[in-house]
Design a protein around this motif. Structure first.
Motif, PDB file in Angstrom:
ATOM      1  N   VAL A 103       0.927  -1.333  -0.063  1.00  0.00           N
ATOM      2  CA  VAL A 103       0.046  -0.153   0.030  1.00  0.00           C
ATOM      3  C   VAL A 103       0.910   1.378   0.025  1.00  0.00           C
ATOM      4  O   VAL A 103       0.575   2.312  -0.691  1.00  0.00           O
ATOM      5  CB  VAL A 103      -1.072  -0.084   1.197  1.00  0.00           C
ATOM      6  CG1 VAL A 103      -1.720   1.367   1.411  1.00  0.00           C
ATOM      7  CG2 VAL A 103      -1.750  -1.071   1.135  1.00  0.00           C
ATOM      8  N   TRP A 104       1.904   1.151   0.974  1.00  0.00           N
ATOM      9  CA  TRP A 104       3.044   2.500   0.847  1.00  0.00           C
ATOM     10  C   TRP A 104       4.267   1.546   1.358  1.00  0.00           C
ATOM     11  O   TRP A 104       4.482   0.809   2.219  1.00  0.00           O
ATOM     12  CB  TRP A 104       2.235   3.283   1.969  1.00  0.00           C
ATOM     13  CG  TRP A 104       3.605   4.404   2.241  1.00  0.00           C
ATOM     14  CD1 TRP A 104       3.742   5.362   1.572  1.00  0.00           C
ATOM     15  CD2 TRP A 104       4.357   4.499   3.365  1.00  0.00           C
ATOM     16  NE1 TRP A 104       4.775   6.214   2.132  1.00  0.00           N
ATOM     17  CE2 TRP A 104       4.997   5.755   3.576  1.00  0.00           C
ATOM     18  CE3 TRP A 104       4.545   3.394   4.407  1.00  0.00           C
ATOM     19  CZ2 TRP A 104       6.039   6.155   4.240  1.00  0.00           C
ATOM     20  CZ3 TRP A 104       5.716   3.923   5.309  1.00  0.00           C
ATOM     21  CH2 TRP A 104       6.252   5.025   5.503  1.00  0.00           C
ATOM     22  N   ALA A 105       5.172   2.174   1.058  1.00  0.00           N
ATOM     23  CA  ALA A 105       6.609   1.472   1.330  1.00  0.00           C
ATOM     24  C   ALA A 105       7.899   2.744   1.065  1.00  0.00           C
ATOM     25  O   ALA A 105       7.559   3.363   0.355  1.00  0.00           O
ATOM     26  CB  ALA A 105       7.019   0.315   0.599  1.00  0.00           C
ATOM     27  N   ASN A 157       0.825  -2.725   4.396  1.00  0.00           N
ATOM     28  CA  ASN A 157      -0.145  -3.671   3.597  1.00  0.00           C
ATOM     29  C   ASN A 157      -1.323  -3.157   4.039  1.00  0.00           C
ATOM     30  O   ASN A 157      -1.819  -2.208   4.671  1.00  0.00           O
ATOM     31  CB  ASN A 157       0.203  -4.823   3.716  1.00  0.00           C
ATOM     32  CG  ASN A 157       0.046  -5.684   5.222  1.00  0.00           C
ATOM     33  OD1 ASN A 157      -0.677  -5.147   6.170  1.00  0.00           O
ATOM     34  ND2 ASN A 157       0.574  -6.835   5.524  1.00  0.00           N
ATOM     35  N   ALA A 158      -2.572  -4.028   3.835  1.00  0.00           N
ATOM     36  CA  ALA A 158      -3.831  -3.768   4.086  1.00  0.00           C
ATOM     37  C   ALA A 158      -4.230  -3.518   5.514  1.00  0.00           C
ATOM     38  O   ALA A 158      -4.955  -2.806   6.148  1.00  0.00           O
ATOM     39  CB  ALA A 158      -4.911  -4.607   3.223  1.00  0.00           C
ATOM     40  N   THR A 159      -3.365  -4.373   6.389  1.00  0.00           N
ATOM     41  CA  THR A 159      -3.692  -4.250   8.013  1.00  0.00           C
ATOM     42  C   THR A 159      -2.518  -4.057   8.762  1.00  0.00           C
ATOM     43  O   THR A 159      -2.834  -3.803  10.055  1.00  0.00           O
ATOM     44  CB  THR A 159      -3.876  -5.982   8.103  1.00  0.00           C
ATOM     45  OG1 THR A 159      -2.828  -6.640   8.000  1.00  0.00           O
ATOM     46  CG2 THR A 159      -5.192  -6.233   7.549  1.00  0.00           C
ATOM     47  N   HIS A 160      -1.478  -4.183   8.316  1.00  0.00           N
ATOM     48  CA  HIS A 160      -0.116  -3.671   9.272  1.00  0.00           C
ATOM     49  C   HIS A 160       0.856  -2.927   8.458  1.00  0.00           C
ATOM     50  O   HIS A 160       0.828  -2.607   7.184  1.00  0.00           O
ATOM     51  CB  HIS A 160       0.551  -4.926   9.512  1.00  0.00           C
ATOM     52  CG  HIS A 160      -0.174  -5.821  10.459  1.00  0.00           C
ATOM     53  ND1 HIS A 160      -1.211  -6.638  10.271  1.00  0.00           N
ATOM     54  CD2 HIS A 160      -0.214  -5.870  11.806  1.00  0.00           C
ATOM     55  CE1 HIS A 160      -1.811  -7.288  11.240  1.00  0.00           C
ATOM     56  NE2 HIS A 160      -1.150  -6.804  12.292  1.00  0.00           N
ATOM     57  N   PRO A 208      -1.394  -1.365  13.049  1.00  0.00           N
ATOM     58  CA  PRO A 208      -0.410  -2.247  14.057  1.00  0.00           C
ATOM     59  C   PRO A 208       0.793  -2.535  13.267  1.00  0.00           C
ATOM     60  O   PRO A 208       0.843  -2.819  12.159  1.00  0.00           O
ATOM     61  CB  PRO A 208      -1.374  -3.678  14.250  1.00  0.00           C
ATOM     62  CG  PRO A 208      -2.791  -3.222  13.965  1.00  0.00           C
ATOM     63  CD  PRO A 208      -2.717  -2.270  12.959  1.00  0.00           C
ATOM     64  N   VAL A 209       1.997  -2.692  14.211  1.00  0.00           N
ATOM     65  CA  VAL A 209       3.302  -2.775  13.521  1.00  0.00           C
ATOM     66  C   VAL A 209       3.942  -4.210  13.823  1.00  0.00           C
ATOM     67  O   VAL A 209       3.567  -4.705  15.003  1.00  0.00           O
ATOM     68  CB  VAL A 209       4.323  -1.533  14.111  1.00  0.00           C
ATOM     69  CG1 VAL A 209       5.524  -1.989  13.966  1.00  0.00           C
ATOM     70  CG2 VAL A 209       3.681  -0.300  14.062  1.00  0.00           C
ATOM     71  N   ASP A 226       7.445 -16.961   3.427  1.00  0.00           N
ATOM     72  CA  ASP A 226       6.114 -16.703   4.326  1.00  0.00           C
ATOM     73  C   ASP A 226       4.900 -15.933   3.640  1.00  0.00           C
ATOM     74  O   ASP A 226       5.055 -15.386   2.612  1.00  0.00           O
ATOM     75  CB  ASP A 226       6.659 -15.437   5.504  1.00  0.00           C
ATOM     76  CG  ASP A 226       5.500 -15.108   6.360  1.00  0.00           C
ATOM     77  OD1 ASP A 226       5.225 -15.920   7.500  1.00  0.00           O
ATOM     78  OD2 ASP A 226       4.643 -14.084   6.125  1.00  0.00           O
ATOM     79  N   SER A 227       3.788 -16.258   3.878  1.00  0.00           N
ATOM     80  CA  SER A 227       2.738 -15.806   3.118  1.00  0.00           C
ATOM     81  C   SER A 227       2.247 -14.427   3.141  1.00  0.00           C
ATOM     82  O   SER A 227       1.850 -13.658   2.119  1.00  0.00           O
ATOM     83  CB  SER A 227       1.307 -16.652   3.513  1.00  0.00           C
ATOM     84  OG  SER A 227       1.019 -16.377   4.925  1.00  0.00           O
ATOM     85  N   THR A 228       2.693 -13.691   4.330  1.00  0.00           N
ATOM     86  CA  THR A 228       2.708 -12.257   4.350  1.00  0.00           C
ATOM     87  C   THR A 228       3.970 -11.606   3.830  1.00  0.00           C
ATOM     88  O   THR A 228       3.927 -10.688   2.718  1.00  0.00           O
ATOM     89  CB  THR A 228       2.406 -11.779   5.623  1.00  0.00           C
ATOM     90  OG1 THR A 228       0.981 -12.263   5.760  1.00  0.00           O
ATOM     91  CG2 THR A 228       2.302 -10.261   5.700  1.00  0.00           C
ATOM     92  N   TYR A 229       5.271 -11.809   4.322  1.00  0.00           N
ATOM     93  CA  TYR A 229       6.493 -11.127   4.036  1.00  0.00           C
ATOM     94  C   TYR A 229       6.650 -11.494   2.415  1.00  0.00           C
ATOM     95  O   TYR A 229       7.441 -10.647   1.895  1.00  0.00           O
ATOM     96  CB  TYR A 229       7.541 -11.675   4.894  1.00  0.00           C
ATOM     97  CG  TYR A 229       7.179 -11.757   6.283  1.00  0.00           C
ATOM     98  CD1 TYR A 229       6.305 -10.891   6.992  1.00  0.00           C
ATOM     99  CD2 TYR A 229       7.921 -12.528   7.251  1.00  0.00           C
ATOM    100  CE1 TYR A 229       5.992 -10.635   8.262  1.00  0.00           C
ATOM    101  CE2 TYR A 229       7.397 -12.567   8.474  1.00  0.00           C
ATOM    102  CZ  TYR A 229       6.593 -11.627   9.188  1.00  0.00           C
ATOM    103  OH  TYR A 229       6.607 -11.635  10.540  1.00  0.00           O
TER     104      TYR A 229
END
Length: 171
Positions: A20-22, A46-49, A99-100, A156-159
């Motif tokens: 989303v942003w980086a 991302n969308a949540t963290h 959340p971080v 990892d599914s997220t990272y």
């Protein structure tokens, strides 16, 4: 906005195209402002963290004395912990309040999953998990801490949505 960042040794990249942003500008922004505090290497939203990423690779050919690198030393733990705390200011200035998750991507001689888990558990005691459980109104400064290898990050599914890839032969 460029979304493929190169780590400081110029050997690996992290592809944040799906973010989303980086950013990888925190260090530069702190330096330009005359602030001499610690910072993580990359921030990924991302969308949540928000994922704070600290990257260290002592396995590169150009690494100075990699056998002497001890990520479990009190000094190294203190530095990695401070990077988390000092990076919170940056997120606040960008109104990033998700959340971080703090992820330490770590490669070093003789590193394995067991030692990375031990390091994660040690970092967990130095980061504000217990503090946020005991005070405040339920807001959290940190949601998760992890220590992973490049392979574990990519698997990892997220990272893994932000793949770390070798871009140059290690020389």
């Amino acid at each position: 906005m460029n979304t493929i960042f190169i780590e400081e040794n110029g050997v690996y990249s992290i592809d944040c195209t799906n973010a989303v942003w980086a950013t990888d500008r925190m260090h530069k922004d702190y330096q330009e402002a005359g602030i001499h505090i610690n910072d993580v290497d990359f921030l990924i939203e991302n969308a949540t963290h928000i994922i704070m990423v600290e990257y260290k690779n002592a396995c590169l050919a150009k690494a100075a004395n990699p056998e002497a690198f001890n990520p479990m030393s009190d000094k190294k733990i203190s530095i990695i912990t401070r990077k988390f705390y000092d990076s919170l200011h940056y997120l606040k200035l960008f109104d990033k309040d998700k959340p971080v998750q703090y992820v330490y991507v770590l490669e070093y001689p003789n590193g394995d999953a067991t030692t990375r888990k031990r390091l994660r558990n040690r970092l967990k005691t130095e980061l504000p998990f217990a503090l946020q459980d005991s005070i405040g109104n339920g807001n959290k400064l940190i949601d998760k801490v992890d220590v992973v290898s490049i392979r574990e990050w990519n698997d990892d599914s997220t990272y893994g949505k932000y793949a770390i890839r070798k871009i140059l032969a290690d020389n």
